[in-house]
Design a protein around this motif. Structure first.
Motif, mmCIF file in Angstrom:
data_model
loop_
_atom_site.group_PDB
_atom_site.id
_atom_site.type_symbol
_atom_site.label_atom_id
_atom_site.label_comp_id
_atom_site.label_asym_id
_atom_site.label_seq_id
_atom_site.Cartn_x
_atom_site.Cartn_y
_atom_site.Cartn_z
ATOM 1 N N ILE A 16 0.868 -1.194 0.000
ATOM 2 C CA ILE A 16 0.000 0.000 0.000
ATOM 3 C C ILE A 16 0.897 1.233 0.000
ATOM 4 C CG2 ILE A 16 -1.839 1.239 1.240
ATOM 5 C CD1 ILE A 16 -2.359 -1.692 2.539
ATOM 6 N N GLU A 17 0.774 2.046 -1.038
ATOM 7 C CA GLU A 17 1.559 3.289 -1.135
ATOM 8 C C GLU A 17 0.843 4.317 -0.277
ATOM 9 O OE1 GLU A 17 4.221 3.817 -3.313
ATOM 10 O OE2 GLU A 17 4.120 1.998 -4.549
ATOM 11 N N THR A 24 3.048 0.523 3.266
ATOM 12 C CA THR A 24 2.617 -0.534 4.182
ATOM 13 C C THR A 24 2.734 -1.862 3.449
ATOM 14 O OG1 THR A 24 1.098 0.902 5.393
ATOM 15 C CG2 THR A 24 0.629 -1.455 5.465
ATOM 16 N N PHE A 25 3.320 -2.856 4.117
ATOM 17 C CA PHE A 25 3.325 -4.222 3.590
ATOM 18 C C PHE A 25 2.254 -5.008 4.330
ATOM 19 C CE2 PHE A 25 8.141 -4.596 2.336
ATOM 20 C CZ PHE A 25 7.889 -3.856 1.181
ATOM 21 N N ARG A 26 1.377 -5.655 3.570
ATOM 22 C CA ARG A 26 0.421 -6.599 4.155
ATOM 23 C C ARG A 26 1.065 -7.975 3.994
ATOM 24 N NH1 ARG A 26 -5.608 -5.358 2.799
ATOM 25 N NH2 ARG A 26 -5.190 -3.834 4.435
ATOM 26 N N LEU A 154 0.231 12.683 5.171
ATOM 27 C CA LEU A 154 -0.764 11.897 5.933
ATOM 28 C C LEU A 154 -0.821 10.478 5.387
ATOM 29 C CD1 LEU A 154 -3.617 14.547 6.105
ATOM 30 C CD2 LEU A 154 -2.406 13.588 8.090
ATOM 31 N N ILE A 155 -0.872 9.496 6.279
ATOM 32 C CA ILE A 155 -0.977 8.105 5.830
ATOM 33 C C ILE A 155 -2.257 7.479 6.405
ATOM 34 C CG2 ILE A 155 1.519 7.933 5.555
ATOM 35 C CD1 ILE A 155 1.537 6.023 7.991
#
Ligand SMILES: Cc1cc2nc3c(=O)[nH]c(=O)nc-3n(C[C@H](O)[C@H](O)[C@H](O)COP(=O)(O)OP(=O)(O)OC[C@H]3O[C@@H](n4cnc5c(N)ncnc54)[C@H](O)[C@@H]3O)c2cc1C
Ligand code: FES
Length: 277
Positions: A16-17, A24-26, A154-155
């Motif tokens: 997820i960019e 983020t890595f899932r 912001l994330i």
């Protein structure tokens, strides 16, 4: 004999960019049994390896109440995070952990919780918010204050929108002065200023505070001024780590090992650490 430094292999199921410099890595462990047995608590961290380049320390940013995946979010910084940044869905990384202590969420049942996060400090706070929201009836009023340098920093935008939409949570998002885009509808101001303006009640309330040292430094006096006791302010220390489990002496402050005795400390505990810190 088991090698305590040997990581478990995990596959990146989704990337997820989150922003221009944060991903983020899932993740899912390759071995189903390892995945099913992996348990952790909000606030704990792990060592994540990019093979050939080394390990980096990140908190586990997903909640243990959501078991399909575990997630970590990282800002691209040095060698290891640059290497992780080059990986894609389907690639494999290593994970050792979980390590460290956690936010005492069992002890906080029946209390109001004030979450304050800045920058990448939202990662451990997001895990904790989701845990509390998944056990919503056990906690009283929830306030979230999340600040970033600019709207582009912001994330967790989808999660933040869900928090804003919920009627049982008060969510305030702020960006530093000058960091707002023309369409920005949130607050503009540094986190301590926004906290002061929000003036949450301190009675029966715990504050969970994670962010850059400068934010922590200026936020704690505001909390104290609002009547929060040192024992009710929880934060995390992010000393550089190597082993993650109290063996190498890399992370210590006096006789406290941040990796083993922390990373979660109350402000009362931090005040007792040696002056050098
Ligand atoms: C308990 C804990 C939880 C963390 N959680 C997260 C998280 O969820 N997401 C995230 O993005 N980051 C997190 N961090 C910070 C993260 O570990 C470092 O920024 C990261 O390891 C840098 O990795 P790198 O290999 O790319 O940088 P390196 O190439 O190892 O380092 C680049 C530069 O940064 C310095 N540096 C690296 N780490 C630290 C540090 N911890 N303190 C001070 N200086 C440092 C190095 O000395 C070097 O100058 C956490 C740190 C700790 C201790
Ligand atoms: S990181 Fe090795 S002792 Fe803490």
């Amino acid at each position: 004999m088991n090698n305590i430094y040997k990581p478990h292999l995990a596959v990146i199921k989704e990337v997820i960019e989150e922003s221009f410099d944060t991903k983020t890595f899932r993740l899912k462990f390759k071995d189903d049994k390892t995945h099913n047995l992996f348990t952790f608590k909000p606030g704990q961290f792990a060592e994540y390896s990019a093979f050939g380049d080394g390990e980096s320390t990140f908190c586990i940013s997903s909640s243990p109440t959501r078991k399909d995946f575990i997630e970590c979010s990282f800002k691209v910084y040095g060698k290891v995070t640059q290497s992780l940044n080059r990986l894609n869905k389907g690639d494999t990384i290593g994970i050792r952990g979980p390590y460290g202590n956690s936010f005492p969420l069992d002890d906080l049942k029946g209390k109001n919780i004030l979450f304050i996060a800045g920058g990448i400090g939202i990662a451990p706070v997001r895990c904790t918010i989701e845990y509390v929201l998944d056990n919503r009836d056990q906690y009283k009023n929830i306030i979230i204050i999340y600040g970033a340098r600019s709207t582009g920093d912001l994330i967790y935008k989808d999660e933040v929108k869900e928090w804003i939409d919920r009627k049982d949570v008060k969510t305030i998002i702020t960006v530093d002065p000058g960091g707002e885009s023309p369409s920005w509808k949130g607050e503009v101001g540094f986190v301590p200023t926004v906290l002061e303006k929000t003036a949450p009640a301190s009675e029966n309330t715990a504050a969970i505070l994670c962010g850059p040292p400068v934010m922590i430094k200026f936020t704690i006096p505001v909390l104290t001024g609002l009547g929060f006791k040192d024992d009710d302010i929880y934060t995390t220390l992010e000393n550089r780590m190597k082993c993650g489990l109290g063996k190498c002496g890399r992370c210590n402050i006096g006789n406290v090992y941040v990796c083993k005795d922390g990373p979660v400390f109350t402000y009362a505990q931090i005040k007792c650490l040696p002056q050098e810190y």
